[in-house]
Design an enzyme around this catalytic site. Structure first.
Site: not given
Length: 487
Positions: A29-30, A32, A140, A49
Site C-alpha cells: 500500500g501507500g 505499509a 473510517d 503489517k
C-alpha cells in the site's frame, strides 16, 4: 497525505520478520506492506503489517495505530498480538482472519436474512461502543474495514486513522478531510472536530448499504458526492426495501442526520434500539453459501494502493437486484452454444464459487425446512433508457433477459455485429431496448458457465430470453420464485 516516492521503501521478499516466519506477501500500500506469517512458538497464523515509509509523520501515524489497536480487546475488534522493530522497519502483528470483507458480501449480494444482517450490525456497533469507551474514535467505518467470519461473526479492522477523544468525547484533529468519501459525516468532510457521533454517521451509511445494497449518498464525481453529503438527506430506506420496518428505517435515518446533534449521541444509546429491532425479527434457517475467491486475509487490513485512495469515492454499489443463491458449478448450460471455458466471463461471476453438484439434494432438503418470508430486496428488472428514434426509423423492441438462479450479461450482439449498450448493473433480470432483428445474448450463470441465447426481436414487441440450468431441481426453483430471488 501522499507518500513521496523517495520516502517509500522497496520491501524485499522476506523469510522472517522478528521471530515470525513469512509465508506470503499479501499486499503493498501507500505506506505499509502486509504479510501472512506464522508464529513459530505458538504455532498460529498471523498478519504482519510493516511500515514501508521513511516519512517521519507516516511512521508516527503507524506507531499511533499500533498503540491504539494494542489496547483494544473486544470480540468484535481485530486482536493485536505484538509490535516491534526489525531491519525493514516497525511492524504490527495481528490475528489472521479467515472469511470475507463485508464489502465483498455486499458486492456479491449474498442472500443473508434481515435477522443475520442485523446480527452483524449489532456486533459492529458493540465493537465501536467498546472502542469509544476506551476513548478511541475509528473515523473510517466502512464495509471494507469489517471482516465477516463464517457469515456470523463481524470484526472491525484498521484503526490506522483512529484518534483519541478528549475529555468531552470530541477530537480536535482537523485541518483536512481524512477517511473514505461516501461514509464521512459532514463535519469530517469539512475537517472540523469529530466525536462519537461521527462514527455513528459512518455506521449508518454502512448499515444502509448492507440492508439495501445501495449507498445512501452517491455521485458521479467527488464533488457531487461530497455535495450530497453536505446538503442532502439520504433517501428513506423503504424506497429501496419496501418491507423495511419503520423502526429500522427511522433508526438508520437518525444515524445519517447532517447535524450531529440530531444523531444518536453514542453507540450505547443506539444499541438498545438496534437490538430491539433485531429481536423482533424471526429466526430464519439459511443455506450457507461458499465465500468468494478471497477466503482469507489478515486482521491488519490490506492498505490502499495510495493514501489518496482513502479520500476517493469507491465504486458505487449497483442498483438493487434480487439476491440469489449460488448455482452449482457443474450445471450444464441449456443451449448447444454453451462455452464453459470462455474468457468472456465477467470478473464477479468468475469470483463466485458454485456449490458442488453433490450438495444439490442437501440444499433442497434444507430449503424445504425454511418458512416462507418476504423478500429482502424488491426484484425489478433493471431497464436501459429507451433509444431515440430519428428520421421515422423502426421502433425498438424490448428484450428481457433472465436466468435461473441468476446470471450476469456479458454481451448482447445484433445480427449486423453491433453491440448493445448495457447499464452499469448487468445482473439478471435485465430489460433492454434494442433495434428490431436477431440478437444474441451471452449470459454468465452463477456457477460460471457462459451460455448463449438467441432471440428475434420485432418492432415494438417484448421478447423473453430465459436460461435455466437443468441441474437445479424444480422444488428449488419454486422456492427461489417464492422468495423473489428469481423472477
Amino acid at each position: 497525505s501522499v507518500v513521496p516516492e523517495e520516502a517509500r521503501l522497496v520491501m524485499p521478499d522476506l523469510r522472517r520478520i522478528g521471530k515470525y516466519d513469512i509465508l506470503e506477501r499479501i499486499a503493498d500500500g501507500g505506506f505499509a506492506t502486509l504479510y501472512r506469517g506464522r508464529d513459530p512458538f505458538l504455532k498460529r497464523l498471523v498478519a504482519i503489517k510493516v511500515c514501508a515509509s521513511q516519512d517521519p509523520e507516516l511512521r508516527q501515524q503507524f506507531l499511533r495505530e499500533a498503540e491504539i489497536a494494542g489496547n483494544l480487546d473486544h470480540p468484535s475488534i481485530v486482536r493485536t498480538f505484538d509490535f516491534g522493530f526489525d531491519q525493514v522497519g516497525p511492524y504490527l502483528v495481528q490475528e489472521y482472519l479467515q472469511g470475507e470483507d463485508l464489502s465483498g458480501l455486499i458486492e456479491r449480494r449474498v442472500p443473508l436474512s434481515p435477522r443475520r444482517r442485523l446480527d452483524l450490525l449489532v456486533q459492529i456497533a458493540e465493537g465501536l461502543a467498546y472502542s469509544h469507551a476506551q476513548r478511541v474514535l475509528h473515523l473510517d467505518v466502512k464495509p471494507a474495514n469489517v471482516r465477516v467470519l463464517g457469515r456470523r461473526q463481524a470484526k472491525v479492522l484498521d484503526f490506522g486513522i483512529a484518534r483519541l477523544a478528549t475529555g468531552d468525547g470530541a477530537s480536535g484533529v482537523g485541518g483536512g478531510m481524512i477517511g473514505t468519501a461516501g461514509y464521512l459525516p459532514p463535519e469530517q468532510v469539512k475537517g472540523r472536530a469529530v466525536d462519537a457521533r461521527s462514527d455513528v454517521f459512518a455506521f449508518g451509511a454502512l448499515a444502509y448499504e448492507l440492508l439495501t445494497f445501495r449507498r445512501p449518498f452517491a455521485g458521479g464525481t467527488m464533488g457531487e458526492l461530497l455535495k450530497r453529503v453536505l446538503e442532502a438527506e439520504a433517501e428513506p430506506m423503504t424506497r429501496h426495501w419496501p418491507d423495511c420496518s419503520d423502526a429500522l428505517a427511522n433508526l438508520i435515518g437518525r444515524c445519517l442526520r447532517r447535524e450531529p446533534a440530531a444523531r444518536y449521541p453514542s453507540f450505547d444509546a443506539l444499541l438498545p434500539d438496534l437490538i430491539a429491532v433485531r429481536d423482533g425479527l424471526p429466526e430464519v434457517a439459511e443455506v450457507e453459501v461458499a465465500a468468494g475467491a478471497d477466503s482469507g486475509r489478515g486482521g491488519a487490513d490490506a492498505p490502499p494502493a495510495t493514501d489518496e485512495a482513502q479520500a476517493a469515492p469507491e465504486t458505487p454499489a449497483a442498483p438493487e437486484t434480487p439476491a440469489a443463491p449460488q448455482a452449482p458449478a457443474s450445471l450444464a448450460a441449456v443451449t448447444p452454444a454453451a462455452q464453459p471455458g470462455s474468457a468472456a466471463r465477467p470478473r464477479r461471476v468468475l469470483a463466485a464459487v458454485g456449490l458442488a453438484a453433490a450438495l444439490t439434494a442437501a440444499v433442497v432438503a434444507v430449503l424445504a425446512l425454511v418458512p416462507a418470508r418476504e423478500p429482502d430486496v424488491a426484484a425489478a428488472p433493471t431497464a436501459a433508457p429507451a433509444p431515440v428514434v430519428l428520421g421515422g426509423g423502426p421502433s425498438p423492441g424490448i428484450l428481457v433477459l433472465t436466468a435461473v438462479p441468476w446470471g450476469e450479461i456479458a454481451r448482447v450482439t445484433a445480427a449486423d455485429g453491433s453491440v448493445a449498450d448495457l447499464p452499469e448493473s448487468r445482473v439478471t433480470p435485465l430489460r433492454l431496448w434494442v433495434a428490431p432483428g436477431r440478437h444474441e445474448a451471452e449470459i454468465a450463470l452463477a456457477g460460471g458457465e457462459l451460455v448463449t441465447c438467441r432471440v428475434e426481436v420485432v418492432e415494438g414487441g417484448t421478447h423473453l430470453c430465459q436460461v435455466t440450468s437443468p441441474g437445479v431441481p424444480a422444488a428449488t426453483i419454486e422456492y427461489w420464485k417464492e422468495m423473489s430471488w428469481w423472477r
